[in-house]
Design an enzyme around this catalytic site. Structure first.
Site, PDB file in Angstrom:
ATOM      1  N   ARG A  77     -31.102  55.966  58.506  1.00 28.26           N
ATOM      2  CA  ARG A  77     -30.779  54.657  57.967  1.00 28.26           C
ATOM      3  C   ARG A  77     -29.344  54.249  58.266  1.00 28.26           C
ATOM      4  O   ARG A  77     -29.038  53.091  58.430  1.00 28.26           O
ATOM      5  CB  ARG A  77     -31.006  54.686  56.460  1.00 28.26           C
ATOM      6  CG  ARG A  77     -30.894  53.367  55.793  1.00 28.26           C
ATOM      7  CD  ARG A  77     -31.592  53.358  54.468  1.00 28.26           C
ATOM      8  NE  ARG A  77     -30.888  54.119  53.462  1.00 28.26           N
ATOM      9  CZ  ARG A  77     -31.354  54.337  52.229  1.00 28.26           C
ATOM     10  NH1 ARG A  77     -32.525  53.882  51.888  1.00 28.26           N
ATOM     11  NH2 ARG A  77     -30.659  55.021  51.375  1.00 28.26           N
ATOM     12  N   TYR A  78     -28.459  55.227  58.279  1.00 27.19           N
ATOM     13  CA  TYR A  78     -27.049  54.959  58.559  1.00 27.19           C
ATOM     14  C   TYR A  78     -26.714  55.569  59.911  1.00 27.19           C
ATOM     15  O   TYR A  78     -27.277  56.600  60.271  1.00 27.19           O
ATOM     16  CB  TYR A  78     -26.164  55.607  57.488  1.00 27.19           C
ATOM     17  CG  TYR A  78     -26.523  55.234  56.077  1.00 27.19           C
ATOM     18  CD1 TYR A  78     -26.207  53.977  55.572  1.00 27.19           C
ATOM     19  CD2 TYR A  78     -27.184  56.132  55.257  1.00 27.19           C
ATOM     20  CE1 TYR A  78     -26.533  53.634  54.272  1.00 27.19           C
ATOM     21  CE2 TYR A  78     -27.512  55.793  53.951  1.00 27.19           C
ATOM     22  CZ  TYR A  78     -27.179  54.545  53.459  1.00 27.19           C
ATOM     23  OH  TYR A  78     -27.502  54.210  52.185  1.00 27.19           O
ATOM     24  N   ARG A  81     -25.509  59.456  59.627  1.00 29.81           N
ATOM     25  CA  ARG A  81     -26.166  60.429  58.751  1.00 29.81           C
ATOM     26  C   ARG A  81     -27.678  60.368  58.907  1.00 29.81           C
ATOM     27  O   ARG A  81     -28.230  59.276  59.061  1.00 29.81           O
ATOM     28  CB  ARG A  81     -25.873  60.105  57.271  1.00 29.81           C
ATOM     29  CG  ARG A  81     -24.500  60.442  56.814  1.00 29.81           C
ATOM     30  CD  ARG A  81     -24.121  59.603  55.600  1.00 29.81           C
ATOM     31  NE  ARG A  81     -23.705  58.273  56.011  1.00 29.81           N
ATOM     32  CZ  ARG A  81     -23.499  57.262  55.174  1.00 29.81           C
ATOM     33  NH1 ARG A  81     -23.680  57.418  53.888  1.00 29.81           N
ATOM     34  NH2 ARG A  81     -23.122  56.092  55.625  1.00 29.81           N
ATOM     35  N   CYS A  90     -42.158  70.784  45.232  1.00 29.82           N
ATOM     36  CA  CYS A  90     -41.108  70.934  44.233  1.00 29.82           C
ATOM     37  C   CYS A  90     -41.619  71.924  43.199  1.00 29.82           C
ATOM     38  O   CYS A  90     -42.826  72.013  42.977  1.00 29.82           O
ATOM     39  CB  CYS A  90     -40.811  69.605  43.549  1.00 29.82           C
ATOM     40  SG  CYS A  90     -39.644  68.612  44.482  1.00 29.82           S
ATOM     41  N   CYS A  94     -40.889  65.648  38.803  1.00 21.72           N
ATOM     42  CA  CYS A  94     -40.303  64.637  37.922  1.00 21.72           C
ATOM     43  C   CYS A  94     -41.178  63.395  37.990  1.00 21.72           C
ATOM     44  O   CYS A  94     -41.469  62.901  39.076  1.00 21.72           O
ATOM     45  CB  CYS A  94     -38.900  64.278  38.373  1.00 21.72           C
ATOM     46  SG  CYS A  94     -37.897  65.713  38.774  1.00 21.72           S
ATOM     47  N   CYS A  97     -40.085  60.348  40.150  1.00 25.26           N
ATOM     48  CA  CYS A  97     -39.709  60.649  41.537  1.00 25.26           C
ATOM     49  C   CYS A  97     -39.934  59.451  42.469  1.00 25.26           C
ATOM     50  O   CYS A  97     -40.959  58.787  42.411  1.00 25.26           O
ATOM     51  CB  CYS A  97     -40.542  61.829  42.025  1.00 25.26           C
ATOM     52  SG  CYS A  97     -40.229  62.287  43.733  1.00 25.26           S
ATOM     53  N   ARG A  99     -40.247  59.766  45.642  1.00 28.55           N
ATOM     54  CA  ARG A  99     -41.096  60.175  46.774  1.00 28.55           C
ATOM     55  C   ARG A  99     -42.445  60.707  46.308  1.00 28.55           C
ATOM     56  O   ARG A  99     -43.017  61.609  46.925  1.00 28.55           O
ATOM     57  CB  ARG A  99     -40.365  61.208  47.636  1.00 28.55           C
ATOM     58  CG  ARG A  99     -39.058  60.677  48.169  1.00 28.55           C
ATOM     59  CD  ARG A  99     -38.629  61.279  49.478  1.00 28.55           C
ATOM     60  NE  ARG A  99     -37.328  60.714  49.839  1.00 28.55           N
ATOM     61  CZ  ARG A  99     -36.166  61.309  49.569  1.00 28.55           C
ATOM     62  NH1 ARG A  99     -36.138  62.504  49.000  1.00 28.55           N
ATOM     63  NH2 ARG A  99     -35.034  60.725  49.898  1.00 28.55           N
ATOM     64  N   ASP A 257     -35.046  53.697  41.437  1.00 24.99           N
ATOM     65  CA  ASP A 257     -35.616  52.902  42.522  1.00 24.99           C
ATOM     66  C   ASP A 257     -36.845  52.146  42.006  1.00 24.99           C
ATOM     67  O   ASP A 257     -37.395  52.491  40.969  1.00 24.99           O
ATOM     68  CB  ASP A 257     -36.014  53.820  43.677  1.00 24.99           C
ATOM     69  CG  ASP A 257     -34.800  54.513  44.275  1.00 24.99           C
ATOM     70  OD1 ASP A 257     -33.731  53.895  44.318  1.00 24.99           O
ATOM     71  OD2 ASP A 257     -34.928  55.680  44.693  1.00 24.99           O
ATOM     72  N   ASP A 294     -29.827  52.017  45.211  1.00 25.54           N
ATOM     73  CA  ASP A 294     -30.361  52.158  46.562  1.00 25.54           C
ATOM     74  C   ASP A 294     -31.266  50.948  46.774  1.00 25.54           C
ATOM     75  O   ASP A 294     -32.301  50.823  46.118  1.00 25.54           O
ATOM     76  CB  ASP A 294     -31.140  53.479  46.693  1.00 25.54           C
ATOM     77  CG  ASP A 294     -31.007  54.066  48.081  1.00 25.54           C
ATOM     78  OD1 ASP A 294     -30.725  53.294  49.016  1.00 25.54           O
ATOM     79  OD2 ASP A 294     -31.193  55.290  48.228  1.00 25.54           O
ATOM     80  N   LYS A 301     -27.521  52.275  50.137  1.00 20.32           N
ATOM     81  CA  LYS A 301     -26.901  52.492  48.835  1.00 20.32           C
ATOM     82  C   LYS A 301     -25.674  51.584  48.681  1.00 20.32           C
ATOM     83  O   LYS A 301     -24.868  51.482  49.593  1.00 20.32           O
ATOM     84  CB  LYS A 301     -26.452  53.948  48.714  1.00 20.32           C
ATOM     85  CG  LYS A 301     -27.601  54.950  48.739  1.00 20.32           C
ATOM     86  CD  LYS A 301     -27.058  56.363  48.555  1.00 20.32           C
ATOM     87  CE  LYS A 301     -28.152  57.393  48.479  1.00 20.32           C
ATOM     88  NZ  LYS A 301     -28.817  57.639  49.782  1.00 20.32           N
TER      89      LYS A 301
HETATM   90  C1  LIG Z   1     -28.805  58.751  50.413  1.00 18.70           C
HETATM   91  C2  LIG Z   1     -29.053  58.843  51.838  1.00 18.70           C
HETATM   92  C3  LIG Z   1     -28.102  59.405  52.694  1.00 18.70           C
HETATM   93  C4  LIG Z   1     -26.794  59.985  52.221  1.00 18.70           C
HETATM   94  O1  LIG Z   1     -26.004  59.018  51.650  1.00 18.70           O
HETATM   95  P1  LIG Z   1     -24.525  59.386  51.153  1.00 18.70           P
HETATM   96  O2  LIG Z   1     -24.078  58.134  50.508  1.00 18.70           O
HETATM   97  O3  LIG Z   1     -23.738  59.756  52.361  1.00 18.70           O
HETATM   98  O4  LIG Z   1     -24.636  60.540  50.209  1.00 18.70           O
HETATM   99  C5  LIG Z   1     -28.387  59.421  54.033  1.00 18.70           C
HETATM  100  N1  LIG Z   1     -29.542  58.912  54.526  1.00 18.70           N
HETATM  101  C6  LIG Z   1     -30.459  58.364  53.725  1.00 18.70           C
HETATM  102  C7  LIG Z   1     -31.690  57.818  54.329  1.00 18.70           C
HETATM  103  C8  LIG Z   1     -30.256  58.315  52.342  1.00 18.70           C
HETATM  104  O5  LIG Z   1     -31.193  57.798  51.555  1.00 18.70           O
HETATM  105  S1  SF4 Z   2     -37.188  63.719  41.939  1.00 18.49           S
HETATM  106 FE1  SF4 Z   2     -39.001  64.208  43.202  1.00 18.49          FE
HETATM  107  S2  SF4 Z   2     -38.203  65.362  44.932  1.00 18.49           S
HETATM  108 FE2  SF4 Z   2     -36.598  65.350  43.358  1.00 18.49          FE
HETATM  109  S3  SF4 Z   2     -36.936  67.243  42.218  1.00 18.49           S
HETATM  110 FE3  SF4 Z   2     -38.050  65.637  41.147  1.00 18.49          FE
HETATM  111  S4  SF4 Z   2     -40.123  65.716  41.984  1.00 18.49           S
HETATM  112 FE4  SF4 Z   2     -38.806  66.845  43.374  1.00 18.49          FE
END
Ligand SMILES: *Cc1c(COP(=O)(O)O)cnc(C)c1O
Ligand code: SF4
Length: 344
Positions: A77-78, A81, A90, A94, A97, A99, A257, A294, A301
């Site tokens: 995305r960036y 990174r 997991c 949670c 979550c 995801r 989110d 986010d 973010k």
């Molecule tokens: C959160 C995230 C990061 C890391 O973000 P930082 O602000 O550098 O901690 C990198 N890639 C993705 C897709 C993310 O969601």
């Molecule tokens: S938020 Fe989702 S990925 Fe993170 S620890 Fe909880 S269940 Fe696992």
């Protein structure tokens, strides 16, 4: 209580069984032991609720990660990174979550996926930071984890590697000495733990944090702001101070989110800002994380900060000070418009 007993209670309820079929219930004995009652701040993070099946305007992939994945399980995305989701497992699930869409899909490291991800990173010199997450990367077979770290470290332009994990909180016994030593061999490697409530910092969790810090692994934390669970200034103040004491630097406080079926956990943006305001001046900057939203569909973010600006006039800006009064700070000539744009 044991995990099994809790599962029996949860699954004896027909509407919760329905939730479980869509989003499986999963908890560890360690977490179960921290639960005192079914509506305490630990239980509410892990026990399913019928509300998860509501059509509440949320979406399955709120951060648009699928459309930002050039190769399977790698989110780019960036420019500098990447996020590598190396497992969907997991130890405990949670309920809020982001995801959840991956819970029933098996994300695992096939030979093909590993080499595609590594090739992608290798070919892009701009990528200097690889964030390994999931699921929980510390649940991945050690040999495989070592291979991933080893291969990443062999790429010169990858300056740092980060690991996001909840295992030190959800099942500390599984963060073995061997795993910690493995991580410490691939410095600079940062570990970010996901922790939401001071009660999650059990003795065994504290021991694991101690061991990691002593292995010279820099530690940070991410906390999700959760309605009725940790959305008050005193709870979070306690959490952040305890984290610092264990050499964990609070990094992000995350606005929930817009994940489908999690609206009951979500706080309004104003709540997070009120909390941040409450922490200002009363805690060292070292203990204060960034408050992050986010943005939907891959917008990325952004940090939100409660404004200290009271008013802006020619020649000076008035800022709310520590005592609640106003302090003036001088503006340079011609700065007014520029500052105005930056502040709004
Ligand atoms: C959160 C995230 C990061 C890391 O973000 P930082 O602000 O550098 O901690 C990198 N890639 C993705 C897709 C993310 O969601
Ligand atoms: S938020 Fe989702 S990925 Fe993170 S620890 Fe909880 S269940 Fe696992």
């Amino acid at each position: 209580m044991r995990a099994k007993e809790l599962a029996r209670i949860v699954l004896s309820d027909s509407s919760l069984r329905k939730v479980h079929r869509k989003y499986p219930f999963r908890i560890t004995d360690h977490i179960a032991r921290l639960i005192h009652s079914l509506d305490d701040p630990i239980a509410r993070q892990f026990i399913p609720s019928e509300l998860e099946l509501e059509e509440d305007g949320g979406v399955e992939d709120p951060l648009g990660e699928e459309s930002l994945s050039p190769v399977p399980h790698l989110v780019h995305r960036y420019p500098d990174r990447v996020l590598w989701l190396i497992t969907s497992r997991c130890a405990a699930r949670c309920r809020f979550c982001t995801r959840k869409r991956l819970w029933k899909r098996r994300v695992s490291l096939t030979e093909e996926n590993i080499s595609r991800a590594l090739n992608y990173i290798r070919q892009r010199r701009g990528i200097r930071d690889v964030l390994i997450s999931g699921g929980d990367p510390l649940l991945v077979d050690e040999e495989l984890l070592e291979r991933v770290l080893h291969s990443l470290r062999a790429i010169k332009h990858v300056a740092i590697v980060r690991i996001g994990t909840r295992l030190p909180l959800s099942d500390p016994e599984r963060v073995t000495r061997e795993k910690i030593l493995l991580l410490s061999r691939y410095q600079p490697l940062y570990v970010n733990i996901h922790v939401n409530h001071p009660r999650e910092l059990s003795d065994s969790t504290r021991r694991v944090l101690e061991e990691m810090a002593s292995a010279a692994i820099p530690l940070g934390s991410q906390t999700v702001l959760l309605r009725g669970i940790n959305d008050d200034t005193e709870t979070l103040r306690g959490l952040f101070l305890e984290l610092l004491r264990h050499r964990v630097r609070p990094y992000y406080l995350l606005q929930m989110d817009l994940m489908r079926g999690t609206a009951h956990f979500r706080t309004p943006l104003s709540r997070g800002l009120e909390i941040m305001k409450g922490l200002r001046h009363t805690l060292s900057g070292l203990a204060i994380p960034h408050f992050i939203v986010d943005l939907p569909r891959g917008g990325g973010k952004v940090g939100l900060v409660p404004s200290a600006v009271e008013s802006l006039r020619d020649g000076e800006v008035l800022l709310r000070n520590r005592q609640g009064g106003l302090s003036s700070y001088p503006l340079e000539v011609g700065e007014f418009d520029r500052l105005m744009k930056l502040l709004l």
